[in-house]
Enzyme design. Sequence first.
Site, PDB file in Angstrom:
ATOM      1  N   LYS A 204       0.822  -1.737  -0.077  1.00  0.00           N
ATOM      2  CA  LYS A 204       0.395  -0.194   0.013  1.00  0.00           C
ATOM      3  C   LYS A 204       1.151   0.903   0.388  1.00  0.00           C
ATOM      4  O   LYS A 204       1.534   1.409   0.697  1.00  0.00           O
ATOM      5  CB  LYS A 204      -0.976  -0.157   1.446  1.00  0.00           C
ATOM      6  CG  LYS A 204      -1.898   1.304   0.955  1.00  0.00           C
ATOM      7  CD  LYS A 204      -2.897   0.966   2.655  1.00  0.00           C
ATOM      8  CE  LYS A 204      -2.440   1.473   3.727  1.00  0.00           C
ATOM      9  NZ  LYS A 204      -3.157   1.540   5.022  1.00  0.00           N
TER      10      LYS A 204
ATOM     11  N   ARG B 160     -10.174  -1.113   7.230  1.00  0.00           N
ATOM     12  CA  ARG B 160      -9.649  -2.003   7.170  1.00  0.00           C
ATOM     13  C   ARG B 160      -8.854  -1.574   8.652  1.00  0.00           C
ATOM     14  O   ARG B 160      -8.941  -1.951   9.350  1.00  0.00           O
ATOM     15  CB  ARG B 160      -8.042  -2.930   6.728  1.00  0.00           C
ATOM     16  CG  ARG B 160      -7.021  -1.598   6.459  1.00  0.00           C
ATOM     17  CD  ARG B 160      -5.847  -1.514   7.574  1.00  0.00           C
ATOM     18  NE  ARG B 160      -5.127  -1.430   7.507  1.00  0.00           N
ATOM     19  CZ  ARG B 160      -4.316  -0.521   7.827  1.00  0.00           C
ATOM     20  NH1 ARG B 160      -4.345  -0.191   9.020  1.00  0.00           N
ATOM     21  NH2 ARG B 160      -3.335  -0.404   7.145  1.00  0.00           N
TER      22      ARG B 160
END
Length: 344
Positions: A80, A124
Amino acid sequence: MSKAEFIYLTQEDVIAAGGLNMEKCMEAVEEALACHARGDMVLPSKTVVRWGDPETEATKGRINAMPSYLGGKVNKVGIKWIGSSPLNPKRHNLPRASGILILNDPETKLPLAIMDSTIISAMRTGATGGVGMKYLARKESRIMGMIGAGVQARTQAMAAKIAFPHLEKILIFDILPDRSNSWCQEMSLKLNTPCSPARSAEEAVRESDFFVTVTTAHAPIVKADWIKSGHTFVHMAGYEDEVAVVKKADKIVLDSWTEVHHRGLQTVYLAYEQGLISEKDIYAEIGEIIIGKKKGRENNKEFIYYNTVGMGIEDVAFGSFILEEAQKKGIGISLPLWKNPIWV
């Protein structure tokens, strides 16, 4: 040689593939945290690009690179790349956070997907808090307290409703009352749960069964004498509480002591740095509780302090779910990496 392709997913695609499904997100994150406890992952510490010392992040922002491999049911590699620019909303009418997630095949190492990770990251993070609520808060908890009324407060509240479907009330405080008011109007409808602005941070804490801090504070907000027997504190950001709050805890639970130590900004680390606690005072990482290696809450009197810093395996876990759903539903665009590789 065969051609190489990957799937590209926009934010709209991510949402269509289940990006706002908190129940599935919590399942994915719980699996990631369990793999972390078993050692079934590879997790280099995040790399932070910043324009100055950590204090400059409040104005100049930062970009994090978070690579990882997650085994278990997922078996994917990913990274990410996420930027945080606090002045974006006011200056550019853009979100504070924006990012992309790349998923790779662990065998060939070729990219499988490139997708917007702004939603994935927010979800998340909420799910990581929610997993802590599930395992650490009292089972009869009915009132949630919240400090900070931004994007993260939304996903923490979504996760709380999964962990506690019969949640009766959310009390939220923000230093900008209009934000609290608008947040309550929006989330009361979305969660079908009464949400009320708290008159103070203290009220949000004292009146709650468990509470969450999601702020950009660089000075402590939560005070030790606000904590009551049976409380669970879900600490999601930086220096949001007095070090005395950490010291007061019956159990300190983290997502990863290595990553908290690496980040070096959260209150639990400051307490450690000041010699108020030692590594022996860290009761468990949450994954150890998930897999049954350690017990979670053992009675209704414990004050449990749960601190998360966030790990790339959580993004890989939920991103992999999104990719699978996108493939099932025919969502996204297939893009070529090459037709034939020029060199082999």
